[in-house]
Design an enzyme around this catalytic site. Structure first.
Site, mmCIF file in Angstrom:
data_model
loop_
_atom_site.group_PDB
_atom_site.id
_atom_site.type_symbol
_atom_site.label_atom_id
_atom_site.label_comp_id
_atom_site.label_asym_id
_atom_site.label_seq_id
_atom_site.Cartn_x
_atom_site.Cartn_y
_atom_site.Cartn_z
ATOM 1 N N CYS A 2 24.870 67.873 72.704
ATOM 2 C CA CYS A 2 26.336 67.923 72.599
ATOM 3 C C CYS A 2 27.086 68.117 73.853
ATOM 4 O O CYS A 2 26.695 69.038 74.650
ATOM 5 C CB CYS A 2 26.503 69.018 71.586
ATOM 6 S SG CYS A 2 25.838 68.905 70.150
ATOM 7 N N ARG A 27 25.372 63.330 76.629
ATOM 8 C CA ARG A 27 24.777 64.648 76.215
ATOM 9 C C ARG A 27 24.483 64.534 74.577
ATOM 10 O O ARG A 27 23.772 65.384 74.097
ATOM 11 C CB ARG A 27 25.537 65.829 76.483
ATOM 12 C CG ARG A 27 25.785 66.027 77.952
ATOM 13 C CD ARG A 27 26.888 67.337 78.007
ATOM 14 N NE ARG A 27 26.094 68.567 77.643
ATOM 15 C CZ ARG A 27 25.482 69.253 78.531
ATOM 16 N NH1 ARG A 27 25.276 69.234 79.549
ATOM 17 N NH2 ARG A 27 24.957 70.433 77.902
ATOM 18 N N TRP A 74 24.988 65.499 69.242
ATOM 19 C CA TRP A 74 23.434 65.441 69.186
ATOM 20 C C TRP A 74 23.026 66.110 67.825
ATOM 21 O O TRP A 74 23.045 67.333 67.983
ATOM 22 C CB TRP A 74 22.704 65.603 70.260
ATOM 23 C CG TRP A 74 21.321 65.323 70.182
ATOM 24 C CD1 TRP A 74 20.922 63.901 70.473
ATOM 25 C CD2 TRP A 74 20.182 66.120 69.892
ATOM 26 N NE1 TRP A 74 19.459 64.030 70.330
ATOM 27 C CE2 TRP A 74 19.087 65.158 70.172
ATOM 28 C CE3 TRP A 74 19.966 67.237 69.674
ATOM 29 C CZ2 TRP A 74 17.822 65.460 69.872
ATOM 30 C CZ3 TRP A 74 18.828 67.699 69.524
ATOM 31 C CH2 TRP A 74 17.526 67.189 69.660
ATOM 32 N N ASN A 98 28.114 73.819 71.164
ATOM 33 C CA ASN A 98 26.727 73.334 71.420
ATOM 34 C C ASN A 98 25.734 74.634 71.516
ATOM 35 O O ASN A 98 25.911 75.533 71.846
ATOM 36 C CB ASN A 98 27.109 72.795 72.768
ATOM 37 C CG ASN A 98 25.922 72.488 73.793
ATOM 38 O OD1 ASN A 98 24.950 72.004 72.996
ATOM 39 N ND2 ASN A 98 25.769 72.329 74.931
ATOM 40 N N GLY A 99 24.653 73.986 70.930
ATOM 41 C CA GLY A 99 23.441 75.097 70.850
ATOM 42 C C GLY A 99 22.933 75.081 69.432
ATOM 43 O O GLY A 99 23.422 74.141 68.587
ATOM 44 N N GLU A 486 4.469 59.368 83.649
ATOM 45 C CA GLU A 486 5.944 59.056 83.697
ATOM 46 C C GLU A 486 6.316 57.746 83.500
ATOM 47 O O GLU A 486 7.387 57.341 82.681
ATOM 48 C CB GLU A 486 6.398 59.438 85.299
ATOM 49 C CG GLU A 486 7.761 59.187 85.683
ATOM 50 C CD GLU A 486 8.654 59.697 84.679
ATOM 51 O OE1 GLU A 486 8.523 60.618 84.012
ATOM 52 O OE2 GLU A 486 9.999 59.386 84.924
ATOM 53 N N LYS A 490 9.056 56.900 80.609
ATOM 54 C CA LYS A 490 10.145 55.932 80.886
ATOM 55 C C LYS A 490 10.224 54.986 79.979
ATOM 56 O O LYS A 490 11.245 54.239 79.250
ATOM 57 C CB LYS A 490 9.923 55.409 82.128
ATOM 58 C CG LYS A 490 11.278 55.250 82.751
ATOM 59 C CD LYS A 490 11.760 56.426 83.546
ATOM 60 C CE LYS A 490 11.930 57.831 82.586
ATOM 61 N NZ LYS A 490 11.952 58.860 83.401
ATOM 62 N N GLU A 493 10.979 55.573 75.832
ATOM 63 C CA GLU A 493 12.201 56.271 75.507
ATOM 64 C C GLU A 493 13.325 55.169 75.631
ATOM 65 O O GLU A 493 14.336 55.404 74.727
ATOM 66 C CB GLU A 493 12.681 57.329 76.493
ATOM 67 C CG GLU A 493 13.068 57.212 77.826
ATOM 68 C CD GLU A 493 13.441 58.421 78.667
ATOM 69 O OE1 GLU A 493 12.989 58.539 79.764
ATOM 70 O OE2 GLU A 493 14.242 59.319 77.959
ATOM 71 N N HIS A 509 -13.843 56.831 76.371
ATOM 72 C CA HIS A 509 -14.322 57.843 75.421
ATOM 73 C C HIS A 509 -13.788 57.725 74.085
ATOM 74 O O HIS A 509 -13.467 58.950 73.426
ATOM 75 C CB HIS A 509 -14.337 59.347 76.025
ATOM 76 C CG HIS A 509 -15.115 59.168 77.468
ATOM 77 N ND1 HIS A 509 -16.527 59.195 77.305
ATOM 78 C CD2 HIS A 509 -14.648 59.060 78.628
ATOM 79 C CE1 HIS A 509 -17.023 59.507 78.482
ATOM 80 N NE2 HIS A 509 -16.160 59.210 79.358
ATOM 81 N N LYS A 608 20.712 63.753 77.028
ATOM 82 C CA LYS A 608 20.316 64.123 78.425
ATOM 83 C C LYS A 608 19.767 65.522 78.367
ATOM 84 O O LYS A 608 18.690 65.677 79.286
ATOM 85 C CB LYS A 608 21.484 63.819 79.393
ATOM 86 C CG LYS A 608 20.975 64.020 80.871
ATOM 87 C CD LYS A 608 20.328 62.710 81.417
ATOM 88 C CE LYS A 608 20.220 62.850 82.647
ATOM 89 N NZ LYS A 608 19.062 62.148 83.177
HETATM 90 C C1 F6R Z 1 13.243 61.579 80.443
HETATM 91 C C2 F6R Z 1 13.792 62.544 80.772
HETATM 92 C C3 F6R Z 1 13.301 64.001 80.096
HETATM 93 C C4 F6R Z 1 13.645 65.076 80.995
HETATM 94 C C5 F6R Z 1 13.556 66.296 80.256
HETATM 95 C C6 F6R Z 1 13.721 67.750 81.083
HETATM 96 O O1 F6R Z 1 13.431 60.501 81.274
HETATM 97 O O2 F6R Z 1 14.811 62.520 81.521
HETATM 98 O O3 F6R Z 1 11.992 64.049 79.674
HETATM 99 O O4 F6R Z 1 13.006 65.097 82.054
HETATM 100 O O5 F6R Z 1 14.346 66.547 79.137
HETATM 101 O O6 F6R Z 1 15.017 67.487 81.495
HETATM 102 P P1 F6R Z 1 15.662 68.481 82.979
HETATM 103 O O7 F6R Z 1 14.960 67.926 83.904
HETATM 104 O O8 F6R Z 1 17.189 68.380 82.844
HETATM 105 O O9 F6R Z 1 15.095 69.885 82.558
#
Ligand code: F6R
Length: 613
Positions: A2, A27, A74, A98-99, A486, A490, A493, A509, A608
């Site tokens: 949010c 957000r 969100w 937000n929260g 990683e 990527k 998502e 295994h 985000k």
């Molecule tokens: C994936 C991504 C998330 C963040 C995670 C932690 O691309 O961006 O997995 O890495 O939500 O976020 P931060 O780094 O802001 O604590």
């Protein structure tokens, strides 16, 4: 999670709110809304399901206002609907939140007994009802009384219908930053919404009440004592939060990595001399991180979420190799509830782009409470994790807007390399010459990233093939396994293709049964010490018909019949290969999402900054 914004000033509030919501949209983007005081001192609310662009289409040009609040959602409590979109109103109160209010059900029942019935399914509307029930004309008193009843995390911006031109705000857990400009006062979840108006801002401290009017922002404690804010300055400018000719923020941020890495690494290199020879070493004096943080340690725990946690996996390998201290990597949402054994000889490193991730923040607080040393690797200046950590290493990657993290990840990797080199030097595990040699190799990765980006057409060819896949595996060993994790997140998502990262030796295994000609495998083979083993593992998947995409060191001898595509990395020593290989995987994920026609920057269901548990 949010985005919220409030404005009281001399401009058209709707313009400031809507452009702020566009900047904050990363957000949350399932619905949006604004509430504004109109010229007759009444509050008008406009909400819509969908993105901010859909809200914009509903806001009439003739809506004149100089004070209002806006929200991009969100969903947590209650599905995506216009009714559940913010702002929420009850009686005199209109608010955005937000929260998460954890005790909202109990509060709802108590308030229902007083005759207030919610129309939405949200916890936020209950907060509006609560504040209204406590309001007798003194807004600050109502907020102070309300927060005593609230459990959970919140950032509220509140309009009281009988106080036109004023916005009252309070927060716990969820972030709020504010600035005062000639055009008025602005408050928002994140600095990116303020950038076009000011580079100077302050973080609203928890449990302070801010009152915004067009000419000033006053801060008071819950018992009414005035407080003066501490202003910070960002070095970013507006263009750093815009697309600058790229199709998507993600594409732009991938291409920004040479600059971002340069900002993480170069200012920390300091000239040392020993026996008449000069060396460039990592030095954190300017960061206020003394060597003593790394001395006398019995163990290190790295804790973070998602991509940041994957950077931590790489950090573990580096620390254990060069500092020779045991390191564990814990997912922050698990660590915080595990009653970990910590003491003053344990260093807990938290990693976070946003500096606001609720679980990482809670992990940091737990570490501090239990007496561990704390160091945080953070991108956003003045964020909660940065402010609460014993020591902070800022990555200086610049604002990251795309939901999928790219430049923040490689900047976190660079931070770990610098920290490990410095720690190993300080602890006597690396000589000055070794430390300088590794540091020089780290700086040399910056141009190598540019070389990777030049292979653009290859990435498109690979992605074209992947668009048809339903499932996919990433395999690797050691650093390549950490990087596989990683690469997999990527791709998942933003392309919505199911993928898994597997330690290449572990496939047989059980999981090998899933490999068919329909399941592509991205095999990372950048580490020469395990190359023969890795080749065997590639043979295993190849023998089961897998379509193999190989990402390898340029000189790695691998038979051509073992792969369908091969991407060679620039000449870099193995230890530094993850930087170049990460960019390859980012580009593959990016192109795959784009070719599948998906929303690259704002993938479904995600946001985000994850400020809820
Ligand atoms: C994936 C991504 C998330 C963040 C995670 C932690 O691309 O961006 O997995 O890495 O939500 O976020 P931060 O780094 O802001 O604590």
């Amino acid at each position: 999670m949010c985005g919220i914004i409030g404005f009281s000033g001399y401009e058209r509030a709707t313009d400031v709110l809507l452009s702020g919501l566009s900047a904050l949209e990363y957000r949350g983007y399932d619905s949006a809304g604004i509430s504004c005081f109109t010229k007759d001192a009444k509050i008008t609310t406009i909400k819509s399901v969908g993105k901010v662009s859909e809200l914009k289409a509903l806001v009439p040009g003739e809506l004149k206002s100089d004070c209002g609040i806006g929200h991009t959602r969100w969903a947590t409590h209650g599905g995506v609907s216009r009714t559940n979109a913010h702002p929420h109103s009850c009686g005199n109160v209109t608010l955005i939140h937000n929260g998460i209010i954890e005790n909202y059900l109990a509060l709802r029942d108590t308030l229902a007994a007083g005759g207030r019935t919610p129309v939405s399914d949200t916890d936020s509307e209950i907060a509006a009802m609560l504040i209204d029930s406590l309001y007798t004309g003194d807004a600050a008193a109502a907020l102070a009384a309300a927060v005593a009843h609230l459990e959970g995390a919140y950032a509220f911006c509140v309009l009281f219908s009988d106080q036109p031109g004023k916005i009252y705000c309070i927060r716990k857990g969820s972030p709020l930053v504010a600035c005062q400009t000639e055009m008025g006062s602005i408050i928002a979840s994140d600095m990116v919404a303020l950038l076009r108006y000011s580079k100077d801002y302050f973080v609203l401290e928890e449990n302070l009440i801010a009152c915004l009017t067009r000419d000033e922002i006053t801060l008071t404690t819950l018992d009414g004592t005035p407080v003066t804010p501490d202003y910070l300055t960002v070095t970013w400018d507006v263009s750093s939060a815009q697309k600058n000719g790229f199709k998507h923020y993600m594409e732009k941020e991938i291409h920004e990595q040479p600059d971002a890495l340069s900002r993480t690494i170069m200012p920390r290199l300091v000239r040392y001399s020993e026996n008449g020879t000069f060396y460039m070493l990592p030095d954190f004096t300017a960061d206020g991180i003394p060597d003593s943080v790394f001395l006398g340690l019995s163990r290190i725990i790295i804790t973070a979420c998602g991509t940041a946690m994957h950077a931590g996996m790489m950090g573990k390998l580096l620390f254990e190799e060069l500092l020779r201290i045991p390191v564990t990597v814990d997912i922050a949402s698990e660590f915080r509830y595990q009653n970990p054994i910590l003491d003053e000889n344990t260093l807990v490193i938290t990693v976070s782009q946003s500096g606001e991730t609720a679980d990482t923040l809670a992990a940091l607080r737990l570490a501090r409470k239990k007496g561990a040393r704390t160091l945080s690797i953070v991108n956003v200046k003045g964020s909660s994790i940065a402010r609460e950590s014993g020591h902070v290493f800022y990555t200086h990657a610049g604002p990251e807007i795309a939901v999928a993290s790219t430049k923040a990840y490689t900047a976190q990797l660079a931070a770990f390399y610098l920290i490990v080199f410095r720690a190993a030097y300080a602890a006597g595990q690396l000589s000055i010459a070794e430390c300088a040699k590794y540091t020089e190799q780290l700086a040399a990765i910056i141009p190598s990233i540019q070389q990777v980006l030049e292979q653009k057409d290859e990435f498109t060819k690979i992605s074209r093939h992947l668009t048809k896949a339903n499932d996919l595996f990433f395999i690797g060993r050691g650093m390549d396994y950490a990087l596989s994790c990683e690469g997999s997140i990527k791709l998942k998502e933003i392309s919505y293709i199911h993928s898994e990262a597997y330690a290449a030796g572990e496939l047989k295994h059980g999981t090998l049964s899933l490999i068919t000609s329909e399941v592509p495998v991205i095999a990372l083979a950048t580490q020469h010490d395990v190359l023969p083993k890795m080749v065997s593992n590639i043979k295993e998947v190849r023998a089961r018909g897998a379509f193999v995409i190989l990402v390898a060191a340029a000189d790695a001898m691998i038979e051509e019949e073992l792969y369908d595509f091969r991407i060679n990395l620039p000449q870099i020593s193995d230890r530094f290969a993850p930087f170049a290989a990460a960019v390859v995987l980012q580009m593959i994920a990016y192109n795959t999402s784009y070719l599948r026609g998906l929303d690259v920057d704002q993938p479904r269901h995600l946001a985000k900054s994850v400020t809820v548990e």
